[in-house]
Design a protein around this motif. Sequence first.
Motif, short mmCIF file in Angstrom:
data_model
loop_
_atom_site.label_atom_id
_atom_site.label_comp_id
_atom_site.label_asym_id
_atom_site.label_seq_id
_atom_site.Cartn_x
_atom_site.Cartn_y
_atom_site.Cartn_z
N ALA A 51 32.24 38.98 54.38
CA ALA A 51 32.46 37.60 54.83
C ALA A 51 32.83 36.71 53.65
O ALA A 51 33.77 35.91 53.72
N ASN A 52 32.07 36.85 52.56
CA ASN A 52 32.33 36.01 51.40
C ASN A 52 33.70 36.26 50.81
O ASN A 52 34.39 35.33 50.39
N MET A 53 34.09 37.51 50.75
CA MET A 53 35.38 37.83 50.16
C MET A 53 36.51 37.22 50.98
O MET A 53 37.49 36.72 50.44
N GLU A 54 36.33 37.29 52.28
CA GLU A 54 37.37 36.72 53.12
C GLU A 54 37.45 35.21 52.94
O GLU A 54 38.51 34.63 52.82
N ALA A 55 36.27 34.60 52.87
CA ALA A 55 36.23 33.14 52.73
C ALA A 55 36.88 32.70 51.43
O ALA A 55 37.50 31.65 51.37
N ARG A 56 36.71 33.50 50.38
CA ARG A 56 37.26 33.08 49.10
C ARG A 56 38.65 33.60 48.85
O ARG A 56 39.22 33.39 47.79
N GLY A 57 39.19 34.34 49.82
CA GLY A 57 40.54 34.83 49.63
C GLY A 57 40.65 35.92 48.59
O GLY A 57 41.70 36.08 47.97
N ILE A 58 39.57 36.67 48.40
CA ILE A 58 39.63 37.75 47.41
C ILE A 58 40.18 38.99 48.08
O ILE A 58 39.70 39.41 49.13
N LYS A 59 41.19 39.57 47.45
CA LYS A 59 41.73 40.79 48.02
C LYS A 59 40.79 41.96 47.72
O LYS A 59 39.96 41.88 46.84
N SER A 60 41.01 43.03 48.45
CA SER A 60 40.24 44.23 48.10
C SER A 60 41.21 45.40 48.00
O SER A 60 42.38 45.29 48.35
N GLY A 61 40.72 46.49 47.51
CA GLY A 61 41.59 47.64 47.32
C GLY A 61 42.03 47.76 45.88
O GLY A 61 41.80 46.87 45.06
N GLY A 97 39.57 38.49 40.24
CA GLY A 97 38.42 38.19 41.10
C GLY A 97 37.92 39.39 41.87
O GLY A 97 36.99 39.30 42.65
N GLN A 98 38.52 40.59 41.64
CA GLN A 98 38.09 41.75 42.44
C GLN A 98 36.91 42.42 41.75
O GLN A 98 37.02 43.50 41.17
N ALA A 99 35.76 41.73 41.89
CA ALA A 99 34.58 42.17 41.15
C ALA A 99 34.15 43.57 41.54
O ALA A 99 33.84 44.39 40.69
N ILE A 100 34.13 43.85 42.83
CA ILE A 100 33.56 45.13 43.29
C ILE A 100 34.30 46.32 42.71
O ILE A 100 33.71 47.21 42.11
N GLU A 101 35.64 46.30 42.85
CA GLU A 101 36.40 47.46 42.37
C GLU A 101 36.27 47.61 40.87
O GLU A 101 36.06 48.70 40.35
N ILE A 102 36.40 46.49 40.16
CA ILE A 102 36.40 46.56 38.70
C ILE A 102 35.06 47.03 38.17
O ILE A 102 34.97 47.93 37.33
N VAL A 103 33.99 46.40 38.66
CA VAL A 103 32.66 46.80 38.19
C VAL A 103 32.39 48.25 38.54
O VAL A 103 31.86 49.02 37.73
#
Lengths: 399, 366, 257
Positions: free
Chosen positions: A50-60, A362-368
């Motif tokens: 939800a948060n990622m969508e709200a902040r416009g952070i892409k994933s992948g 801003g792609q914290a999850i993938e990078i970390v």
Amino acid sequence: MSQEQRNQSQVATANRSFFNNPRNRALIYQFLLLLGLGYFFYNIVSNTLANMEARGIKSGFDFLFTASGFDILMTLIPYDATSTYGRTFVVGLLNTILVSAVGIFFATIIGFIMGVAYFSRNWLINRLSIIYVETFRNIPLLLQVFFWYFAVLAALPSPRESMSFGESIFLNVRGLFLPEVVGEPGSNWVVFAFFAGLGITWYIKKWAKKRQDETGEQFPVLSTGLAIILGLPLLAMLITGIPFYLEYPELKGFSFRGGVTVIPELMALTVALSVYTGTFIAEAVRAGIQSVPHGQTEAARSIGMKERKIMSLIIVPQAMRVIVPLLNSEYQSLVKNSTLATAIGYPDLFTVFVGTSLNQTGQAIEIVFMTMAVYFVINMIISFLMNRFNASVALVERK
Amino acid sequence: MKEFKPLPARPAPIQTAGPIGWIRNNLFPTPLNSLVTLLILAFLATIIPDLVSWLFIDADWEGETQAACTSEGACWVFVSAWMQQFLYGSYPTDEIWRINLAILVLGAVIAAPYLLPKDLRNKVGVPLFLAFPFVGAAFLDGRLFGLEFVSTDYWGGFTLNIFLASASIIIAFPLSFLWALGRRSDMPFTKSVCIVLIEFFRGVPVLALFFMGSVMLPLFFPEGTNVDKLLRVWIVLILFMSGYMAEVFRGGFAAIPQGQYEAADSLGLSYWQKTLLIILPQVIKVSMPNILATFIMLFKNTTFLLIIGIFEILSTTQTALSNSNWLGGHAAEGYLFVALVFWVCCFGMSLISANIERKLDTSHRS
Amino acid sequence: MTNSEQVSSVSSDEDVIIIKDLNKWYGSFHVLKQINLTVKKGERIVICGPSGSGKSTMIRCINRLEEFQEGSLIVNGVEMIEDVKNIEAIRREVGMVFQHFNLFPHLTILENLTLGPIWVQKKPKEEAEATAMKYLERVKIPDQALKFPGQLSGGQQQRVAIARSLCMSPQIMLFDEPTSALDPEMIKEVLDVMVELAEEGMTMLCVTHEMGFAKKVADRVIFMDGGEIVEQNTPHEFFESPETDRLQLFLSQILQH
């Protein structure tokens, strides 16, 4: 007890015993734990999405193929602002491996020297060893990094007034400048000769051991080996007409060009890591040597063995049993501590990827995730190699 | 019958005993060693006088501003002028008594288990110990105690290092013990979960954990929740400590003879009675030197917080060094002071640890 | 009425331990083979045999320090099954003395003795301490009550361990080589306590090499080898006329000196 009473009691036990059966209890506890964890993770994942969508952070992982847009201070492979984030990752990884490898190398040398120095008959040397360990062990590593970077290296002269050694090596506030060895055609032969020398020495070592087993005669492997490892490449160089030239660093304007540059960030980090980790390695070496009972040395002396041989054949192999596991954790510690590069701007994996790249994408999850995976893998490799080494020095004991 | 007259003892020859003997044996035993001794003495003779004069003789001790740094030696005025920030950060001067009181209470809470009689120790000492981090934090914050509110943005300095490290290890104690118990458990799922937890928090670089705490944690919580930065740091430190302490306890468990478990079982004690009454006291006692070593490591690691913007002592030093009133290269004095402060604390704790280790040795021998 | 309460009052020639066809494996190693043993109330049993014969393992099954895969075990009328309540009930009635004493080093002697009564039997502290002092006097070391185990000699520690078990008022006492870790001059003081206990009518199973003790006190001596009960008899018959060649060999080995 009558048969009827016995049956009754068995039925009574059967009904009550479901929960009292230790195995069932274990299952119930674990099931509850699983439920708890499941709920916890479900919450986290849904919040994150939800948060990622709200902040416009892409994933992948597509970002790995887009241009990074920034330069890096020191790269072991060609790189510029148009390179992709994927390349950024590789550059950072190589820099981390570089500082870790060099750090481990020097830390081990310093640690072993200081560890053995503890046992010197010379009171001054013994005290120096103790002072070294007690001083650098009790000061935070980051403080030591800052000290070397901001206090020592920052006090070096400007490029125009560099400290120089023989007009070819220069040390100043911008870094250490060394001549670069550039190979001409034919230099491959020299390299080949070097590796051939290593291989031949290895075979000679095996052959000499076999010969000693059979005839009792000892062969000077060390001196012969050194002669071959140094001699063969020299011979190759003579034959091919010394196919190298040195590219000297030269002062052009305000800085040096050419040659190999070692940036002060790398120097400060390496020195601090080596000195700090060296103290723990020295302690490990001391513990290892102390763990060998004195009776071992006495028995060896009573056979008439020379002191040097006693050290290498009796003491060190037994001491390694204690030292190697400690080395394992210290090496892994050094790799983890190398992330302090961020504090002084050395472009290791952590700085360029979790620092700059994460800030920009801003792609914290993938990078970390990628970064942590790398550190895990590096440490697992170290663990694996050290465990192999450990197994080869372990004592065989009666099970 | 011949009477036996024992020989009187004679003093040893001068060359082999006393100061001359010592010098001969320890400084000049062999030619090579003698040469090394002379080289080292020569080296020391060249640098020590200069060092002493820079540190003490020529140094500036009095004054309040940069203007007092006139001599060639160290300018300790820099340190004394910034002392309050080094120790307390930006905490309001009028409320600093709160920090001092908290540190005193911390000392009392740590000493209590050793000074209190046995029964009080479990009922009073342990709960006090566990409650301290929360009470202390609330006290420094102020709102729950009816005192002036001081936001965590102003907390800093060396007392922050002390407070964070202590608060973390206190909560990490029970948590890591549980993880260590779970790791030993026969229940496969519990065991796996605990192994993953322990290896994760031990294997990931501390800095990565801090970054995760500040960058990823906000994503995990519903939009709008704002968790205090220092609180996030505290949680990360607790988890990190627990990973390391769990391994320390694992070694402690291994050091307890199997017979203790069996004796407790044969008396009919339940799992938790056995674990808390018999095993826990022995594990803690045996692991004490390692626990202290882990604490020292954590204490040093609190300096890493500089990187994520927590104003502990090293960060304060950096700020002081770049302050426009004090430009002029006092890096050496600043870092030496911080190094001294840490060194005294860490070395002191390692002495205590060595002491405990020696006591443990003798008690096990009997 | 709970299962264990139903049958706790046994008459004097009741069987307090019934082991039937008990088999145990460590992994694939068959460590106890077809153990069949019945113990009457008040009987004193000595178990001997070479090391590795399974004697310790067998008695440790009785208070569930070891598990078994086949067969049945009934202690004081309570069957040993996978039930926490049953196991606790059995352990309450069975006391054990270990080769290495296993006193709790961080507690005083008095606390060692009162731990079980307070936490398991839920007795008030004063009552537990009175019982503890009574048994400390029984084993002749009441003055050591406030000392720690590390300050006592081996013989004293073992006597404390016996007192600790007695404080739980067990019906059955198990001894696992109680004197094997003691210096020779301390063996007698521990054996004396055990003899007294036997003469008072305590049901005892004792794994030991002290044949003098066996001859003096045992009702039955059991010889185990290779995980089986090879022979059992009265002491007189056991030592004077062994029936199997295996026992004869063993006796010749241990009675040499």
